[in-house]
Design a protein around this motif. Structure first.
Motif, PDB file in Angstrom:
ATOM      1  N   ARG A  99       0.830  -1.211   0.000  1.00 41.53           N
ATOM      2  CA  ARG A  99       0.000   0.000   0.000  1.00 41.53           C
ATOM      3  C   ARG A  99       0.861   1.255   0.000  1.00 41.53           C
ATOM      4  NH1 ARG A  99      -2.621  -2.485   4.299  1.00 41.53           N
ATOM      5  NH2 ARG A  99      -4.282  -3.890   3.619  1.00 41.53           N
TER       6      ARG A  99
ATOM      7  N   LYS B 241      -2.857  -2.060  -4.254  1.00 43.48           N
ATOM      8  CA  LYS B 241      -3.889  -2.713  -3.452  1.00 43.48           C
ATOM      9  C   LYS B 241      -3.539  -4.188  -3.311  1.00 43.48           C
ATOM     10  CE  LYS B 241      -6.048   1.168  -3.333  1.00 43.48           C
ATOM     11  NZ  LYS B 241      -5.897   2.008  -2.109  1.00 43.48           N
TER      12      LYS B 241
ATOM     13  N   ASP C 131      -8.936  -2.933  -1.328  1.00 50.00           N
ATOM     14  CA  ASP C 131      -8.455  -4.305  -1.166  1.00 50.00           C
ATOM     15  C   ASP C 131      -9.610  -5.294  -1.299  1.00 50.00           C
ATOM     16  OD1 ASP C 131      -5.962  -3.226  -0.559  1.00 50.00           O
ATOM     17  OD2 ASP C 131      -6.226  -3.420   1.611  1.00 50.00           O
TER      18      ASP C 131
END
Length: 304
Positions: A131, A136, A154
């Motif tokens: 991140r 993601k 996510d």
């Protein structure tokens, strides 16, 4: 040099190996053995799963996290009874865990294991680094503990149930927001990991409390407010929380995933490499596997 453009465009797939190794151990017949009579059922099932996932999503970046032991992580020093209720893995299964790591390498996938930290911590650390680089993550698991890692963008992918949950789906699926899951588990306890929690505080009560309080610390900073919220047996619950404060915060240390473990890897090293078909076929010869997994590896090689 890490390609930032690629990081943004494709998620990092992080696989919780134990879920799939144990599933194969229990579902693939134990009669599946190598030429020396050693069980290879978990190895076969895990290898099939991993190949199927690669063919299905063609991940650019992927990593697999393994657990080394039930009794050697830092959590066992904090609380010796942690996971002490579980039976040790039989020798036949331990051997196959090591072989599964060999298959990861043959398929061009990075895998990690640590005696000090658990697979969840490896996944948490890699997710946090991803991140920070603008990527993601997709958590491939069925372990509720890992839901605490999900952030906007996510996915939590229950591969076995073929269900995917985004950040906004976590409360509906697990009972609380992702950021509050560690506190949730600490309050109600986790029988699977032998974490007692606060007696008398179950799933519904813990969920209600964490609807009103952001965290365990916020709850204990204003404990008397529990008496003012709509909660069955609020007085009893408030008393239990007060009496078991130390136990609750110890449990919180056990349920929180460590996202800053020392891990000597750059995200660029998680790019999936072409399979080493020569090494894989040599290994498959030693364990007695036929054409099914060899053909799959050839198809995967053609994807690169």
């Amino acid at each position: 040099m890490l390609n930032t453009q690629s990081l943004v465009s494709q998620p990092l797939y992080l696989i919780d190996a134990s879920v799939f190794v144990f599933r194969a151990w229990h579902s693939v017949p134990i009669e599946l053995v190598d030429p020396d009579g050693n069980a290879v059922n978990a190895l076969h099932g895990f290898s099939r799963f991993l190949g199927d996932l690669i063919e299905r999503v063609r991940p650019e970046h992927i990593a697999v996290a393994f657990d080394a032991s039930l009794v050697t992580s830092f959590r066992n020093r904090l609380y010796p009874a942690y996971k002490a209720n579980r039976e040790p893995a039989p020798v036949e299964l331990k051997r196959q865990f090591l072989q599964c790591q060999r298959v990861c390498a043959g398929l061009g996938i990075a895998s990690f294991v640590s005696s000090e930290y658990e697979a969840d911590d490896i996944i948490g650390t890699l997710a946090t680094r991803a991140r920070a680089a603008g990527r993601k993550v997709v958590l491939v698991t069925r372990d509720k503990d890992l839901s605490q890692l999900v952030r906007p963008g996510d996915e939590y992918w229950d591969y076995l149930g073929d269900e995917r949950f985004g950040y906004d789906d976590i409360p509906r699926r697990f009972g609380v927001r992702a950021e509050r899951m560690a506190c949730f588990l600490a309050l109600m306890g986790d029988a699977v990991d032998n974490i007692p929690g606060v007696p008398g505080v179950g799933r519904k009560t813990a969920s209600t409390l964490l609807h009103h309080f952001e965290s365990l610390s916020h709850l204990y900073d204003d404990l008397d407010r529990v008496l003012k919220i709509k909660l069955r047996n609020a007085g009893f619950v408030c008393g239990q929380l007060r009496d078991y404060r130390e136990a609750a915060f110890l449990a919180r240390q056990l349920t929180e995933i460590a996202c800053d473990m020392p891990l000597d890897v750059e995200l660029g090293q998680l790019r999936r490499r072409p399979p080493d078909l020569g090494d894989l076929n040599k290994f498959y010869d030693t364990v007695g596997f036929g054409r099914l997994l060899r053909n799959q590896a050839e198809r995967i090689a053609a994807l690169n």
